[in-house]
Scaffold this active site. Structure first.
Site, PDB file in Angstrom:
ATOM      1  N   HIS A   2       0.941  -1.377   0.117  1.00 34.25           N
ATOM      2  CA  HIS A   2       0.058  -0.127   0.090  1.00 34.25           C
ATOM      3  C   HIS A   2       0.887   1.270   0.073  1.00 34.25           C
ATOM      4  CE1 HIS A   2      -2.528  -3.279   1.864  1.00 34.25           C
ATOM      5  NE2 HIS A   2      -3.498  -2.471   1.534  1.00 34.25           N
ATOM      6  N   GLY A   3       0.839   2.070  -0.798  1.00 34.49           N
ATOM      7  CA  GLY A   3       1.451   3.289  -1.078  1.00 34.49           C
ATOM      8  C   GLY A   3       3.100   2.822  -1.465  1.00 34.49           C
TER       9      GLY A   3
END
Length: 135
Positions: free
Chosen positions: A9-10
């Site tokens: 994520h990210g």
């Protein structure tokens, strides 16, 4: 040789990949795939397909994923489920795991997976400092 897809994520996957190269040196066949806010599972799957297309068709691949049960995990696990003979997935991505992954790339997939799982766990430590004023 085992290829790696580092995913998160990210921008964590990009950052940890860059850190691992700083420690171990530049590596071939290591791709970072990040899920940005507002991206769909379909977009993430497309990114995985683009990363896989950079590898040889029959290469062994391990997905190193940040979090069990998250969107990167879910998308990657669907791909792995279709290629269990040459792909695997490990969650709990950390720098110890990734650096160690480079040292075992020539070993069989079924031996590398449990080794990296143990390496990741061993990378979590607590520094215990004893109080010097004990009396």
């Amino acid at each position: 040789m085992i290829d790696y897809i580092v995913t998160s994520h990210g921008n964590f996957a990009e950052g940890i990949k860059n850190s691992s190269f700083m420690i171990f040196g530049e590596q071939k066949n290591v791709e970072a795939v990040v899920l940005h806010p507002n991206e769909s599972p379909e977009e993430l799957n497309s990114k995985f397909q683009e990363a896989l297309a950079k590898f040889d068709k029959d290469d062994q691949v391990i997905f190193l994923v940040d979090l069990f049960g998250g969107s990167p995990f879910n998308a990657a696990s669907q791909i792995v489920a279709e290629h269990t003979d040459r792909m695997a997935l490990i969650t709990g991505l950390n720098l110890s795991m990734l650096v160690e992954a480079y040292t075992v790339r020539e070993q069989p997939l079924d031996q590398v997976v449990p080794h990296l799982e143990e390496t990741a766990k061993a990378g979590v430590r607590h520094l215990e400092i004893k109080d010097s004023q004990e009396g």
